[in-house]
Write a protein that holds these residues in place. Structure first.
Motif, PDB file in Angstrom:
ATOM      1  N   ARG A   1      11.506  28.696 -72.995  1.00  0.00           N
ATOM      2  CA  ARG A   1      10.572  28.489 -74.090  1.00  0.00           C
ATOM      3  C   ARG A   1      10.784  27.154 -74.782  1.00  0.00           C
ATOM      4  NH1 ARG A   1      11.823  33.176 -77.833  1.00  0.00           N
ATOM      5  NH2 ARG A   1      13.895  32.713 -77.060  1.00  0.00           N
ATOM      6  N   ALA A   2      11.537  26.266 -74.170  1.00  0.00           N
ATOM      7  CA  ALA A   2      11.851  24.999 -74.827  1.00  0.00           C
ATOM      8  C   ALA A   2      10.599  24.197 -75.132  1.00  0.00           C
ATOM      9  CB  ALA A   2      12.794  24.180 -73.950  1.00  0.00           C
ATOM     10  N   ALA A   3       9.587  24.368 -74.271  1.00  0.00           N
ATOM     11  CA  ALA A   3       8.367  23.587 -74.463  1.00  0.00           C
ATOM     12  C   ALA A   3       7.462  24.176 -75.533  1.00  0.00           C
ATOM     13  CB  ALA A   3       7.597  23.497 -73.143  1.00  0.00           C
ATOM     14  N   GLU A   4       7.770  25.388 -75.984  1.00  0.00           N
ATOM     15  CA  GLU A   4       6.915  26.019 -76.972  1.00  0.00           C
ATOM     16  C   GLU A   4       7.198  25.477 -78.365  1.00  0.00           C
ATOM     17  OE1 GLU A   4       7.238  30.193 -76.832  1.00  0.00           O
ATOM     18  OE2 GLU A   4       6.821  30.347 -74.687  1.00  0.00           O
ATOM     19  N   SER A   5       6.207  25.476 -79.193  1.00  0.00           N
ATOM     20  CA  SER A   5       6.385  25.022 -80.568  1.00  0.00           C
ATOM     21  C   SER A   5       7.157  26.061 -81.353  1.00  0.00           C
ATOM     22  CB  SER A   5       5.017  24.786 -81.211  1.00  0.00           C
ATOM     23  OG  SER A   5       4.234  25.953 -81.146  1.00  0.00           O
ATOM     24  N   GLU A   6       7.927  25.605 -82.339  1.00  0.00           N
ATOM     25  CA  GLU A   6       8.772  26.516 -83.089  1.00  0.00           C
ATOM     26  C   GLU A   6       7.987  27.384 -84.056  1.00  0.00           C
ATOM     27  OE1 GLU A   6      11.777  24.275 -84.974  1.00  0.00           O
ATOM     28  OE2 GLU A   6      12.774  23.660 -83.125  1.00  0.00           O
ATOM     29  N   ASP A   7       6.894  26.853 -84.616  1.00  0.00           N
ATOM     30  CA  ASP A   7       6.155  27.615 -85.617  1.00  0.00           C
ATOM     31  C   ASP A   7       4.819  28.126 -85.115  1.00  0.00           C
ATOM     32  OD1 ASP A   7       4.861  25.236 -85.382  1.00  0.00           O
ATOM     33  OD2 ASP A   7       4.883  24.726 -87.512  1.00  0.00           O
ATOM     34  N   GLY A   8       4.564  28.024 -83.806  1.00  0.00           N
ATOM     35  CA  GLY A   8       3.342  28.581 -83.246  1.00  0.00           C
ATOM     36  C   GLY A   8       2.146  27.652 -83.278  1.00  0.00           C
ATOM     37  N   TYR A   9       2.357  26.362 -83.592  1.00  0.00           N
ATOM     38  CA  TYR A   9       1.247  25.414 -83.647  1.00  0.00           C
ATOM     39  C   TYR A   9       1.560  24.195 -82.786  1.00  0.00           C
ATOM     40  CZ  TYR A   9      -0.577  28.166 -87.517  1.00  0.00           C
ATOM     41  OH  TYR A   9      -1.069  29.184 -88.286  1.00  0.00           O
ATOM     42  N   MET A  10       0.508  23.586 -82.280  1.00  0.00           N
ATOM     43  CA  MET A  10       0.641  22.413 -81.428  1.00  0.00           C
ATOM     44  C   MET A  10       0.920  21.173 -82.282  1.00  0.00           C
ATOM     45  SD  MET A  10       0.246  23.781 -78.504  1.00  0.00           S
ATOM     46  CE  MET A  10       0.009  22.369 -77.425  1.00  0.00           C
ATOM     47  N   PRO A  11       1.299  20.051 -81.639  1.00  0.00           N
ATOM     48  CA  PRO A  11       1.546  18.814 -82.397  1.00  0.00           C
ATOM     49  C   PRO A  11       0.300  18.339 -83.140  1.00  0.00           C
ATOM     50  CG  PRO A  11       2.477  18.673 -80.189  1.00  0.00           C
ATOM     51  CD  PRO A  11       1.655  19.919 -80.220  1.00  0.00           C
ATOM     52  N   THR A  12       0.516  17.468 -84.115  1.00  0.00           N
ATOM     53  CA  THR A  12      -0.568  16.967 -84.965  1.00  0.00           C
ATOM     54  C   THR A  12      -1.540  16.106 -84.163  1.00  0.00           C
ATOM     55  OG1 THR A  12       0.944  16.943 -86.843  1.00  0.00           O
ATOM     56  CG2 THR A  12      -1.074  15.669 -87.057  1.00  0.00           C
ATOM     57  N   GLU A  13      -2.823  16.256 -84.475  1.00  0.00           N
ATOM     58  CA  GLU A  13      -3.854  15.423 -83.867  1.00  0.00           C
ATOM     59  C   GLU A  13      -4.919  15.106 -84.912  1.00  0.00           C
ATOM     60  OE1 GLU A  13      -6.284  17.428 -80.911  1.00  0.00           O
ATOM     61  OE2 GLU A  13      -5.406  19.350 -81.495  1.00  0.00           O
ATOM     62  N   ASP A  14      -5.645  14.016 -84.679  1.00  0.00           N
ATOM     63  CA  ASP A  14      -6.723  13.607 -85.578  1.00  0.00           C
ATOM     64  C   ASP A  14      -8.033  14.231 -85.105  1.00  0.00           C
ATOM     65  OD1 ASP A  14      -4.958  12.078 -87.029  1.00  0.00           O
ATOM     66  OD2 ASP A  14      -5.359  10.246 -85.891  1.00  0.00           O
ATOM     67  N   LEU A  15      -8.678  14.992 -85.995  1.00  0.00           N
ATOM     68  CA  LEU A  15      -9.947  15.630 -85.658  1.00  0.00           C
ATOM     69  C   LEU A  15     -10.932  15.440 -86.799  1.00  0.00           C
ATOM     70  CD1 LEU A  15      -8.801  19.063 -84.142  1.00  0.00           C
ATOM     71  CD2 LEU A  15      -9.546  17.030 -82.901  1.00  0.00           C
ATOM     72  N   GLN A  16     -12.210  15.407 -86.456  1.00  0.00           N
ATOM     73  CA  GLN A  16     -13.236  15.367 -87.484  1.00  0.00           C
ATOM     74  C   GLN A  16     -13.346  16.729 -88.158  1.00  0.00           C
ATOM     75  OE1 GLN A  16     -16.877  14.044 -85.678  1.00  0.00           O
ATOM     76  NE2 GLN A  16     -16.221  11.906 -85.585  1.00  0.00           N
ATOM     77  N   ALA A  17     -13.855  16.730 -89.379  1.00  0.00           N
ATOM     78  CA  ALA A  17     -13.949  17.976 -90.144  1.00  0.00           C
ATOM     79  C   ALA A  17     -14.770  19.025 -89.407  1.00  0.00           C
ATOM     80  CB  ALA A  17     -14.554  17.696 -91.517  1.00  0.00           C
TER      81      ALA A  17
ATOM     82  N   VAL B   1     -12.757  21.305 -86.993  1.00  0.00           N
ATOM     83  CA  VAL B   1     -11.740  22.220 -87.509  1.00  0.00           C
ATOM     84  C   VAL B   1     -12.233  23.655 -87.369  1.00  0.00           C
ATOM     85  CG1 VAL B   1     -10.453  22.922 -89.562  1.00  0.00           C
ATOM     86  CG2 VAL B   1     -10.847  20.495 -89.094  1.00  0.00           C
ATOM     87  N   GLU B   2     -11.338  24.561 -86.974  1.00  0.00           N
ATOM     88  CA  GLU B   2     -11.696  25.961 -86.767  1.00  0.00           C
ATOM     89  C   GLU B   2     -10.768  26.863 -87.569  1.00  0.00           C
ATOM     90  OE1 GLU B   2     -13.315  25.817 -82.175  1.00  0.00           O
ATOM     91  OE2 GLU B   2     -11.177  26.118 -82.531  1.00  0.00           O
ATOM     92  N   ALA B   3     -11.229  28.092 -87.773  1.00  0.00           N
ATOM     93  CA  ALA B   3     -10.396  29.084 -88.453  1.00  0.00           C
ATOM     94  C   ALA B   3      -9.109  29.287 -87.666  1.00  0.00           C
ATOM     95  CB  ALA B   3     -11.151  30.401 -88.603  1.00  0.00           C
ATOM     96  N   GLY B   4      -7.984  29.334 -88.380  1.00  0.00           N
ATOM     97  CA  GLY B   4      -6.683  29.487 -87.745  1.00  0.00           C
ATOM     98  C   GLY B   4      -5.928  28.185 -87.594  1.00  0.00           C
ATOM     99  N   ASP B   5      -6.611  27.031 -87.755  1.00  0.00           N
ATOM    100  CA  ASP B   5      -5.941  25.734 -87.667  1.00  0.00           C
ATOM    101  C   ASP B   5      -5.115  25.480 -88.926  1.00  0.00           C
ATOM    102  OD1 ASP B   5      -7.271  25.450 -85.313  1.00  0.00           O
ATOM    103  OD2 ASP B   5      -8.697  23.935 -86.026  1.00  0.00           O
ATOM    104  N   LEU B   6      -4.170  24.554 -88.799  1.00  0.00           N
ATOM    105  CA  LEU B   6      -3.478  24.013 -89.968  1.00  0.00           C
ATOM    106  C   LEU B   6      -4.058  22.637 -90.261  1.00  0.00           C
ATOM    107  CD1 LEU B   6       0.321  24.841 -89.451  1.00  0.00           C
ATOM    108  CD2 LEU B   6      -1.369  26.070 -90.805  1.00  0.00           C
ATOM    109  N   VAL B   7      -4.362  22.381 -91.537  1.00  0.00           N
ATOM    110  CA  VAL B   7      -4.930  21.097 -91.954  1.00  0.00           C
ATOM    111  C   VAL B   7      -4.050  20.518 -93.052  1.00  0.00           C
ATOM    112  CG1 VAL B   7      -6.916  19.955 -92.995  1.00  0.00           C
ATOM    113  CG2 VAL B   7      -7.274  21.757 -91.328  1.00  0.00           C
ATOM    114  N   ARG B   8      -3.844  19.210 -93.001  1.00  0.00           N
ATOM    115  CA  ARG B   8      -3.035  18.532 -94.007  1.00  0.00           C
ATOM    116  C   ARG B   8      -3.903  18.219 -95.223  1.00  0.00           C
ATOM    117  NH1 ARG B   8       2.504  18.303 -94.438  1.00  0.00           N
ATOM    118  NH2 ARG B   8       3.183  16.392 -95.487  1.00  0.00           N
ATOM    119  N   VAL B   9      -3.606  18.873 -96.358  1.00  0.00           N
ATOM    120  CA  VAL B   9      -4.362  18.671 -97.590  1.00  0.00           C
ATOM    121  C   VAL B   9      -3.375  18.449 -98.728  1.00  0.00           C
ATOM    122  CG1 VAL B   9      -5.998  19.671 -99.224  1.00  0.00           C
ATOM    123  CG2 VAL B   9      -6.275  20.107 -96.782  1.00  0.00           C
TER     124      VAL B   9
END
Length: 703
Positions: free
Chosen positions: A615-631, A634-642
């Motif tokens: 499981r080394a390749a899996e994320s520790e908190d259940g989310y993928m690395p950060t990426e830039d997306l348009q508003a 964004v979908e329900a269940g995502d994490l957004v930096r606010v």
């Protein structure tokens, strides 16, 4: 005369009734007397002053006489002038009403009484000084058409027009031919609807159609906010689609302040949205009231947003339960809470602890017999549970016992994925020629899941994420009781709740916040009871935690602690493999003191259990690395930096009232619900849920 339907309705007046004020309608002019009174008062004062001067009165008395006289003259003139104006007003009213109440067109002041003059609502001080009569009595001729109220309403209109005040009929006596008028009750202009009421109504009309009946309830704050939205919509088969209803729920949550929950009544074509109650951030585990009640099969572990108890009901909800949650979400706290509830009822409890430290504090706790930390001990414990199940089945088959004769046994298998990995590695080191490819322990667990209910042996499984292998097929049906700590990925939510949107946006900063089947039978958000780990509570010396544990501790132990004895040579003179030694292990009763003593670790067992971490390749908190997306991406269940923190998105939708405006509804770490309204093309920092497929556990594979 018919009223024009395209003009505002108004009460009918003289002209509408065919009346006109002829020049012959008039009153005899009044004689104005107040000037004579004024002259008389002033003259009397002067005469008295002259007489006093002749008699030799002091000068000050002469001045006083003159002042009093002139004051009297002034008062006579002021109030006389006011009476004159009031009489003139009354005469104008009488002349205006003459044609309405008399066929002779000869008005008489005897038919009118103007009483109780008050300042009225006039703006000019002079008009307020003159005032208006609060009570007007009018005597009319009996020959008038008493069945019609048009003439009476015309009278009130004419009086209002002449006096400048609004009058209405206060009394009508047909026998005495008397009509009384008084001030009309003030008509309060309706206050404009608050902004959010207007917005909420417009949103409901836009979603459900203009014909929908909408009702909005507001709170009593200075800036009223909606607390309830009720809609009665037109019948349409589209409302039967869960996806349509879910989109509407997402729209309401995204565009209205707060978090909303719906109550759909498809039979009556109504839906009611209400604000979700604020959930507590922590709930201390309450003291059980079922100590020693073995037959009580309801184990409470949380409360929902309405304060209702959420429990694992072994008869109604299912004989086995699975708890899902990543590190730090409160999964172990929930499991400890359930085990302590079962111990309070006098049940036997066996625990497998692959992490070797999570449940050490339960050693020595009343009725918790086994806390196995070594792989060989865990395998032996499961084998003994399976063996006990088969033995109980044989008793039932032989007619020597019934299902209700057995004492319940809880077998807890925490960190199941770690357990699978450790057992797989260990089994490769002890496996001999001719043995199955996969460790038989997985067969025993599957058998316990299928048959354990009848033997009153219940599995409590813990894992960090819902594995497709574990929650698929037959095992899914055997674990209907479920709880998920923290946010799930859409894929995990689909496996757990058959819905990709359930439990995917729980606040990251609130430990013990979970999704579980509530009293209503549907998955909902709950707050797990805070049950301290006895080992950590004792080490920290936290008085509050120690008090909770003291209230949960059973007054006496029904079942003694057990030690799993794995002999190197179970039978003298025979050469046994480590696998055979595990199968031949014995359960030995020990004291509480011995159960709580630290134990030596078998180096061989630990070394053999170490395997490659896949499981080394899996994320520790259940989310993928950060990426830039348009508003708009964004979908329900995502994490957004606010505002410098990562927040969980509950809904993301385009504002139906403004093009290119995107509304993102999110929850902060402190469980505050807020909304972000930005341009659809604005770029945000986003972390998507980790939906990668998990490794097969082997639990469901055909043997």
């Amino acid at each position: 005369m018919k009223q024009n339907p395209f003009e505002p309705w108004k009460r009918r007046g003289l002209e509408d009734l065919g009346f006109s004020e002829g020049s012959s309608v008039g009153l005899t002019p009044r004689t104005v007397m107040w000037p004579y009174g004024m002259v008389l008062a002033g003259g009397t004062a002067v005469a008295c002053a002259i007489a006093a001067m002749i008699r030799g009165w002091p000068l000050w008395s002469l001045v006083a006489i003159l002042i009093l006289g002139f004051v009297a003259a002034g008062l006579v003139s002021i109030f006389g002038w006011r009476k004159q104006r009031r009489d003139e007003l009354g005469d104008r009213i009488i002349e205006s009403l003459a044609v309405l109440i008399s066929d002779t067109k000869r008005p008489s002041r005897r038919d009118y009484q103007f009483r109780s003059w008050v300042p009225g609502d006039f703006k000019r001080p002079l008009d307020r000084f003159i005032g208006a009569p609060a009570d007007i009595r009018i005597r009319f001729e009996a020959r008038l058409d008493e069945e019609s109220i048009d003439w009476r309403m015309a009278v009130a209109d004419k009086v209002s027009q002449r006096s400048g005040m609004d009058y209405d009929i206060t009394r009508y006596d047909s026998r005495a031919c008397m009509l009384a008028l008084g001030f009309a009750a003030p008509v309060e202009e309706p206050e404009p609807d608050p902004v959010f009421k207007t917005k909420t109504t417009a949103l409901a009309k836009q979603v459900f159609g203009d014909s929908a009946a909408v009702s909005v309830a507001l709170n009593e704050d200075d800036e009223p906010l909606p607390t309830q939205l009720s809609v009665e919509y037109d019948t349409d088969r589209k409302w039967a689609k869960a996806s349509v209803r879910r989109d509407i729920e997402m729209t309401v949550n995204a565009l209205l302040p707060g978090r909303w929950r719906p109550d759909w009544n498809l039979t009556d074509d109504t839906v009611q949205f209400e604000l979700r109650p604020t959930m507590p951030l922590s709930i201390p585990h309450p003291r059980p009231d079922t100590f020693g009640q073995v037959e009580d099969t309801i184990l409470p572990y949380a409360e929902d947003e309405d304060g209702r108890i959420v429990a694992w009901d072994l008869k109604a909800a299912g004989p086995h339960m699975i708890v899902v949650g990543r590190t730090g979400t409160g999964k172990t706290v929930l499991i400890i809470g359930i085990l302590i509830e079962a111990a309070a009822r006098g049940w036997k409890i066996w625990v497998s602890d692959p992490k070797r430290v999570e449940f050490l504090g339960l050693r020595g706790w009343p009725n918790i017999q086994i806390v196995a930390t070594q792989v060989s001990e865990q395998v032996a414990m499961i084998y003994k549970a399976w063996e006990l199940m088969e033995y109980r089945y044989s008793l039932i088959e032989a007619g020597e016992a019934d299902e209700d004769d057995f004492e319940p046994l809880i077998v807890c298998l925490d960190e199941y994925r770690d357990f699978v990995a450790m057992v797989t590695g260990w089994y490769q080191s002890v496996k001999e020629k001719g043995m199955p490819t996969k460790c038989p322990v997985f067969e025993w667990i599957g058998s316990l899941a299928r048959k354990g209910r009848t033997a009153r042996i219940h599995l409590l499984m813990g894992t960090q994420r819902p594995d497709a292998d574990f929650l698929g097929g037959e095992m899914r049906d055997n674990f209907p009781a479920r709880a998920a700590l923290g946010s799930l990925s859409p894929q995990g939510a689909q496996m757990m709740w058959n819905s990709p949107s359930t439990g995917i946006a729980l606040p990251k900063g609130v430990k013990g916040r979970a999704t579980a089947v509530t009293v209503d039978g549907a998955p909902g958000e709950v707050q797990v009871y805070w049950t301290p780990d006895p080992r950590r509570a004792k080490k920290s010396g936290n008085e509050a935690d120690m008090a909770i544990l003291e209230s949960l501790r059973p007054p006496e132990a029904v079942h003694p602690p057990l030690r799993i004895d794995i002999a190197d040579e179970p039978f003298d003179g025979d050469d046994y493999s480590e696998w055979q030694e595990v199968l031949a292990a014995e359960l030995v009763e020990i004291s509480v003191e011995e159960a709580m003593k630290p134990r030596a670790v078998s180096t061989k067992t630990v070394v053999n259990a170490v395997i490659e971490d896949k499981r080394a390749a899996e994320s520790e908190d259940g989310y993928m690395p950060t990426e830039d997306l348009q508003a708009c991406e964004v979908e329900a269940g995502d994490l957004v930096r606010v505002d410098g923190q990562w927040v969980a998105v509950e809904g993301s939708i385009e504002d139906p009232g403004e093009e290119d405006l995107w509304c993102i509804d999110y929850r902060t770490d402190d469980d505050e619900s807020e909304m972000l309204a930005i341009d659809a093309s604005e770029v945000l920092l986003v972390r998507k849920p980790d939906n990668s497929e998990t490794e097969a556990t082997g639990l469901l594979d055909e043997q």
